[in-house]
Design a protein around this motif. Sequence first.
Motif, PDB file in Angstrom:
ATOM      1  N   LEU A   1       0.826  -1.212   0.000  1.00 15.55           N
ATOM      2  CA  LEU A   1       0.000   0.000   0.000  1.00 15.55           C
ATOM      3  C   LEU A   1       0.859   1.260   0.000  1.00 15.55           C
ATOM      4  CD1 LEU A   1      -2.817   1.303   0.204  1.00 15.55           C
ATOM      5  CD2 LEU A   1      -2.659   1.032   2.686  1.00 15.55           C
ATOM      6  N   GLU A   2       1.976   1.226   0.724  1.00 15.04           N
ATOM      7  CA  GLU A   2       2.848   2.396   0.802  1.00 15.04           C
ATOM      8  C   GLU A   2       3.382   2.823  -0.561  1.00 15.04           C
ATOM      9  OE1 GLU A   2       5.949   1.777   3.652  1.00 15.04           O
ATOM     10  OE2 GLU A   2       4.526   1.446   5.294  1.00 15.04           O
ATOM     11  N   SER A   3       3.565   1.871  -1.450  1.00 11.51           N
ATOM     12  CA  SER A   3       4.121   2.209  -2.763  1.00 11.51           C
ATOM     13  C   SER A   3       3.060   2.248  -3.867  1.00 11.51           C
ATOM     14  CB  SER A   3       5.210   1.195  -3.138  1.00 11.51           C
ATOM     15  OG  SER A   3       4.659  -0.093  -3.254  1.00 11.51           O
ATOM     16  N   GLU A   4       1.809   2.073  -3.486  1.00 13.43           N
ATOM     17  CA  GLU A   4       0.727   2.033  -4.486  1.00 13.43           C
ATOM     18  C   GLU A   4       0.360   3.444  -4.938  1.00 13.43           C
ATOM     19  OE1 GLU A   4      -1.366   0.918  -7.221  1.00 13.43           O
ATOM     20  OE2 GLU A   4      -0.703  -0.763  -5.974  1.00 13.43           O
ATOM     21  N   ASN A   5       0.365   3.672  -6.248  1.00 10.58           N
ATOM     22  CA  ASN A   5       0.026   4.977  -6.820  1.00 10.58           C
ATOM     23  C   ASN A   5      -1.395   5.034  -7.359  1.00 10.58           C
ATOM     24  OD1 ASN A   5       2.610   6.052  -6.331  1.00 10.58           O
ATOM     25  ND2 ASN A   5       3.393   5.043  -8.171  1.00 10.58           N
ATOM     26  N   ASN A   6      -1.982   3.889  -7.614  1.00 10.32           N
ATOM     27  CA  ASN A   6      -3.333   3.828  -8.158  1.00 10.32           C
ATOM     28  C   ASN A   6      -4.343   3.937  -7.007  1.00 10.32           C
ATOM     29  OD1 ASN A   6      -5.889   2.550  -8.897  1.00 10.32           O
ATOM     30  ND2 ASN A   6      -4.881   2.042 -10.825  1.00 10.32           N
ATOM     31  N   ALA A   7      -5.174   4.963  -7.050  1.00 10.06           N
ATOM     32  CA  ALA A   7      -6.123   5.222  -5.962  1.00 10.06           C
ATOM     33  C   ALA A   7      -7.113   4.069  -5.758  1.00 10.06           C
ATOM     34  CB  ALA A   7      -6.878   6.521  -6.214  1.00 10.06           C
ATOM     35  N   MET A   8      -7.590   3.495  -6.846  1.00 18.09           N
ATOM     36  CA  MET A   8      -8.549   2.396  -6.724  1.00 18.09           C
ATOM     37  C   MET A   8      -7.895   1.149  -6.124  1.00 18.09           C
ATOM     38  SD  MET A   8     -11.476   3.470  -7.449  1.00 18.09           S
ATOM     39  CE  MET A   8     -12.379   1.952  -7.546  1.00 18.09           C
ATOM     40  N   GLU A   9      -6.676   0.879  -6.527  1.00 20.57           N
ATOM     41  CA  GLU A   9      -5.949  -0.271  -5.966  1.00 20.57           C
ATOM     42  C   GLU A   9      -5.652  -0.043  -4.479  1.00 20.57           C
ATOM     43  OE1 GLU A   9      -4.085  -4.002  -5.745  1.00 20.57           O
ATOM     44  OE2 GLU A   9      -5.561  -3.153  -7.107  1.00 20.57           O
ATOM     45  N   ALA A  10      -5.299   1.189  -4.134  1.00 16.26           N
ATOM     46  CA  ALA A  10      -5.043   1.522  -2.734  1.00 16.26           C
ATOM     47  C   ALA A  10      -6.313   1.320  -1.896  1.00 16.26           C
ATOM     48  CB  ALA A  10      -4.541   2.959  -2.605  1.00 16.26           C
ATOM     49  N   LEU A  11      -7.444   1.717  -2.432  1.00 20.12           N
ATOM     50  CA  LEU A  11      -8.716   1.533  -1.738  1.00 20.12           C
ATOM     51  C   LEU A  11      -9.010   0.042  -1.551  1.00 20.12           C
ATOM     52  CD1 LEU A  11     -11.274   2.893  -0.594  1.00 20.12           C
ATOM     53  CD2 LEU A  11     -12.239   2.740  -2.898  1.00 20.12           C
ATOM     54  N   ARG A  12      -8.759  -0.736  -2.584  1.00 16.31           N
ATOM     55  CA  ARG A  12      -8.965  -2.183  -2.507  1.00 16.31           C
ATOM     56  C   ARG A  12      -8.045  -2.819  -1.460  1.00 16.31           C
ATOM     57  NH1 ARG A  12      -7.229  -6.892  -4.559  1.00 16.31           N
ATOM     58  NH2 ARG A  12      -5.467  -6.023  -5.672  1.00 16.31           N
ATOM     59  N   LEU A  13      -6.789  -2.383  -1.438  1.00 16.38           N
ATOM     60  CA  LEU A  13      -5.838  -2.905  -0.457  1.00 16.38           C
ATOM     61  C   LEU A  13      -6.266  -2.560   0.965  1.00 16.38           C
ATOM     62  CD1 LEU A  13      -2.436  -2.153  -2.229  1.00 16.38           C
ATOM     63  CD2 LEU A  13      -3.423  -4.409  -1.744  1.00 16.38           C
ATOM     64  N   ARG A  14      -6.726  -1.331   1.173  1.00 21.11           N
ATOM     65  CA  ARG A  14      -7.194  -0.937   2.514  1.00 21.11           C
ATOM     66  C   ARG A  14      -8.368  -1.810   2.969  1.00 21.11           C
ATOM     67  NH1 ARG A  14      -6.683   4.238   0.247  1.00 21.11           N
ATOM     68  NH2 ARG A  14      -4.735   5.210   0.892  1.00 21.11           N
ATOM     69  N   GLY A  15      -9.252  -2.131   2.035  1.00 20.08           N
ATOM     70  CA  GLY A  15     -10.379  -3.000   2.364  1.00 20.08           C
ATOM     71  C   GLY A  15      -9.923  -4.394   2.753  1.00 20.08           C
ATOM     72  N   ARG A  16      -8.967  -4.924   2.018  1.00 13.61           N
ATOM     73  CA  ARG A  16      -8.429  -6.255   2.341  1.00 13.61           C
ATOM     74  C   ARG A  16      -7.727  -6.233   3.691  1.00 13.61           C
ATOM     75  NH1 ARG A  16      -4.945  -8.357  -2.516  1.00 13.61           N
ATOM     76  NH2 ARG A  16      -4.769 -10.159  -1.144  1.00 13.61           N
ATOM     77  N   ILE A  17      -6.992  -5.171   3.957  1.00 10.05           N
ATOM     78  CA  ILE A  17      -6.289  -5.041   5.240  1.00 10.05           C
ATOM     79  C   ILE A  17      -7.294  -5.001   6.383  1.00 10.05           C
ATOM     80  CG2 ILE A  17      -4.898  -3.466   6.650  1.00 10.05           C
ATOM     81  CD1 ILE A  17      -3.399  -2.766   3.965  1.00 10.05           C
ATOM     82  N   ARG A  18      -8.351  -4.222   6.238  1.00 14.91           N
ATOM     83  CA  ARG A  18      -9.381  -4.141   7.294  1.00 14.91           C
ATOM     84  C   ARG A  18     -10.011  -5.510   7.558  1.00 14.91           C
ATOM     85  NH1 ARG A  18     -10.652   0.708   4.926  1.00 14.91           N
ATOM     86  NH2 ARG A  18     -12.310  -0.236   3.704  1.00 14.91           N
ATOM     87  N   THR A  19     -10.305  -6.223   6.487  1.00 11.38           N
ATOM     88  CA  THR A  19     -10.903  -7.554   6.639  1.00 11.38           C
ATOM     89  C   THR A  19      -9.952  -8.495   7.368  1.00 11.38           C
ATOM     90  OG1 THR A  19     -12.230  -7.281   4.638  1.00 11.38           O
ATOM     91  CG2 THR A  19     -11.835  -9.539   5.390  1.00 11.38           C
ATOM     92  N   LEU A  20      -8.690  -8.508   6.950  1.00 18.71           N
ATOM     93  CA  LEU A  20      -7.713  -9.376   7.599  1.00 18.71           C
ATOM     94  C   LEU A  20      -7.460  -8.972   9.046  1.00 18.71           C
ATOM     95  CD1 LEU A  20      -5.182  -9.859   4.672  1.00 18.71           C
ATOM     96  CD2 LEU A  20      -6.693 -11.591   5.666  1.00 18.71           C
ATOM     97  N   GLU A  21      -7.496  -7.678   9.338  1.00 19.31           N
ATOM     98  CA  GLU A  21      -7.332  -7.229  10.723  1.00 19.31           C
ATOM     99  C   GLU A  21      -8.476  -7.734  11.596  1.00 19.31           C
ATOM    100  OE1 GLU A  21      -4.614  -3.222  10.313  1.00 19.31           O
ATOM    101  OE2 GLU A  21      -6.777  -3.002  10.084  1.00 19.31           O
ATOM    102  N   SER A  22      -9.663  -7.779  11.032  1.00 13.11           N
ATOM    103  CA  SER A  22     -10.803  -8.327  11.753  1.00 13.11           C
ATOM    104  C   SER A  22     -10.609  -9.819  12.008  1.00 13.11           C
ATOM    105  CB  SER A  22     -12.089  -8.078  10.960  1.00 13.11           C
ATOM    106  OG  SER A  22     -13.185  -8.680  11.592  1.00 13.11           O
TER     107      SER A  22
END
Length: 76
Positions: free
Chosen positions: A28-49
């Motif tokens: 995520l830190e190196s992701e430049n694509n906003a949509m991909e970053a949003l998708r990664l944040r969603g996956r991270i939230r799910t895995l954190e749960s």
Amino acid sequence: MNLKETAEQYRENAAAYRKRINELKARLESENNAMEALRLRGRIRTLESFYAESMNTAHYLDRYYAEQHRGEDNAI
């Protein structure tokens, strides 16, 4: 399989979730694509749960196992 072994499996699963979370955060830190970053944040939230639930379950099983076996240790 007893409760202590089951708790250990939950901790192992939690470790795998934590590893994947860290990998995705690094990506995520190196992701430049906003949509991909949003998708990664969603996956991270799910895995954190999943991580939190696995750790909570492991702790619950550890406490339950200890309570069930407390009397056995004192009986000897």
